[in-house]
Write a protein that holds these residues in place. Sequence first.
Motif, PDB file in Angstrom:
ATOM      1  N   LYS A 119       0.866  -1.182   0.000  1.00  6.55           N
ATOM      2  CA  LYS A 119       0.000   0.000   0.000  1.00  6.55           C
ATOM      3  C   LYS A 119       0.905   1.234   0.000  1.00  6.55           C
ATOM      4  O   LYS A 119       1.666   1.459   0.947  1.00  6.55           O
ATOM      5  N   ASP A 120       0.820   2.043  -1.048  1.00  6.60           N
ATOM      6  CA  ASP A 120       1.756   3.154  -1.191  1.00  6.60           C
ATOM      7  C   ASP A 120       1.327   4.359  -0.359  1.00  6.60           C
ATOM      8  O   ASP A 120       0.345   4.312   0.393  1.00  6.60           O
ATOM      9  N   ASN A 173      -0.141   6.938  -1.117  1.00  9.56           N
ATOM     10  CA  ASN A 173      -1.499   7.387  -1.442  1.00  9.56           C
ATOM     11  C   ASN A 173      -2.558   6.376  -1.023  1.00  9.56           C
ATOM     12  O   ASN A 173      -3.721   6.503  -1.398  1.00  9.56           O
ATOM     13  N   ARG A 174      -2.114   5.333  -0.297  1.00  4.00           N
ATOM     14  CA  ARG A 174      -2.983   4.269   0.221  1.00  4.00           C
ATOM     15  C   ARG A 174      -3.586   3.420  -0.892  1.00  4.00           C
ATOM     16  O   ARG A 174      -4.648   2.815  -0.728  1.00  4.00           O
ATOM     17  N   GLU A 175      -2.908   3.356  -2.011  1.00  6.80           N
ATOM     18  CA  GLU A 175      -3.324   2.468  -3.093  1.00  6.80           C
ATOM     19  C   GLU A 175      -2.667   1.101  -2.888  1.00  6.80           C
ATOM     20  O   GLU A 175      -1.445   0.993  -2.817  1.00  6.80           O
ATOM     21  N   ARG A 176      -3.508   0.065  -2.815  1.00 11.31           N
ATOM     22  CA  ARG A 176      -3.011  -1.300  -2.647  1.00 11.31           C
ATOM     23  C   ARG A 176      -2.800  -1.921  -4.023  1.00 11.31           C
ATOM     24  O   ARG A 176      -3.674  -1.859  -4.893  1.00 11.31           O
ATOM     25  N   ALA A 177      -1.653  -2.557  -4.196  1.00 11.43           N
ATOM     26  CA  ALA A 177      -1.359  -3.186  -5.481  1.00 11.43           C
ATOM     27  C   ALA A 177      -0.375  -4.318  -5.287  1.00 11.43           C
ATOM     28  O   ALA A 177       0.412  -4.346  -4.329  1.00 11.43           O
ATOM     29  N   LYS A 195       2.756  -4.106 -12.128  1.00  9.77           N
ATOM     30  CA  LYS A 195       1.878  -3.641 -11.059  1.00  9.77           C
ATOM     31  C   LYS A 195       0.433  -3.947 -11.431  1.00  9.77           C
ATOM     32  O   LYS A 195       0.027  -3.819 -12.583  1.00  9.77           O
ATOM     33  N   THR A 238      -3.623  -3.425  -9.507  1.00 11.41           N
ATOM     34  CA  THR A 238      -4.464  -3.071  -8.362  1.00 11.41           C
ATOM     35  C   THR A 238      -5.656  -4.011  -8.206  1.00 11.41           C
ATOM     36  O   THR A 238      -6.279  -4.056  -7.144  1.00 11.41           O
ATOM     37  N   ASP A 239      -5.978  -4.766  -9.270  1.00  9.26           N
ATOM     38  CA  ASP A 239      -7.137  -5.660  -9.212  1.00  9.26           C
ATOM     39  C   ASP A 239      -6.792  -7.117  -9.515  1.00  9.26           C
ATOM     40  O   ASP A 239      -7.667  -7.981  -9.472  1.00  9.26           O
ATOM     41  N   ASN A 244       6.097   5.384  -3.404  1.00  5.81           N
ATOM     42  CA  ASN A 244       5.132   5.534  -4.494  1.00  5.81           C
ATOM     43  C   ASN A 244       5.786   4.973  -5.759  1.00  5.81           C
ATOM     44  O   ASN A 244       6.316   5.727  -6.577  1.00  5.81           O
TER      45      ASN A 244
END
Length: 482
Positions: free
Chosen positions: A105-106, A108-112, A128, A130-131, A179
């Motif tokens: 989780k970067d 920016n709180r994006e999980r990937a 990378k 995310t889904d 990031n």
Amino acid sequence: MSLRKITPVNGFDTNDSENAVQNNYAWSMAELDGYLYVGTGRNVPYRGFIVLGFEPTKSFTPENPSQAAEIWRYPTNRRNPRWERVFKMPEEFGTCLFRDMVLYKDINRERALYGGSYYRNGQGYLLKSTDGTNWESIEFPLEEGLFIRPMIVFRGKLYAASCHPIETALECFLHVSDNPENGWDRVDTGPIEGEIFSMEKFNGYLYIGAQTPNGFTIWKSRNPESGNWELIVDRGAGDALNEIPMIMEVFNNYLYVGSGINGAIYSTNPENRWVIPKGFDLIRISEDDEWEVIVGREAIAPTNPLTGERNIGLYESGFGNLFNPYCWSMKKYNGRLYLGTWDSAIFYRIALNDLLEEGRILEFLAQLFAKVLREIDFSMLSRYDFSRWLTHLIRSLRNYPNSFGFDLWVSEDGRRFRPISLDGLGNEENYGLRNLFVSENNRLYIGTANPTQGCEVWVKSTRCSEFEESEETMEDENSDEE
């Protein structure tokens, strides 16, 4: 034992058997949103022959070789689960493996999911998603000829180390980002020499293991970007043949480190490419950074570490089997430490049988001998204790016909181990236990390396609270999840 095979077809692909068999390593594993993801290694022994300058033998040569590595996923909490391919590299990239995969989780709180790969024109890169179904390549500052090997999340940042695929250098390559899509910074690795092979978090520090010609080293730093690194273990914990720190795992307030030699006999030393094989050693490091040998007795290539004195472990190197050159996987699970090996014995048998059938055994041996003569420093032979090594070899050869297939061992206290399987979970061509992975719903997944049939994945059933040493509870079928 309460294990169940969940790959109805080795190599995953039920629609294309030729493609499936080429997925011969379950090389990396990660989890995202209730799915287990597996990144494959493609035709790894086939490629190994070519990289080392030899013609591959027939058992390791698919009809139409394709190096397009794949990512497959499997639902971990559904009934009637099925494997699904979510990514395949473009054929022109020639990507033969996904070495590591990690969930991050970067800032920016994006999980990937991030997956590191290598391809045959000498350049690696980072994927990378995310889904889990849409994958993109993102920039990573790899120098030519390197690929991403270990990755780890430490103090909110993603660290990634890169290495050469076969040859090695004395320079460290470690990068960090909060990031990843926006760029990476090179980490100051200070006094560390040798490429980084493994990383683990322990006792508030980041520990890294570097491969060197005089035995692996282990370093730690509380703030890796500061360049302040402390040497914890050096000179292979007393044996120069412990060249590579293959794997690290924390268990019962100790950091465990398992060793290996590249391909069992191919050295990290560019001045001396060939070494004698030996079984792996296993050491553990306390919170006070005192280390001790658990698997491994008298050294074959003795060294004098600056960080401690080699003790006599409870077990011979490789658990007494010279054909166990890698401690390839370790995982803490339900209060126990599980350990998987690479057992090279079946590889030698298959290759020898092929060469005899193809009528080129003498040609191959002559080529091998000439290559060794060009790439070996005979003065290095003086460091070996050959009498001890021959004793180890003879003992291993006596058990050779019964040693095919990887080993899976377990320990309740981190000192004493007992075998769960010594035959690749009933398939002698499963020569490596490449991955142990614990899912969020507390299931243990096992990914194998199988050079001739394609990899397998097994899961510890939820029926029993622990492994049982009973063949009756070992299943090989695509039944429903409980």
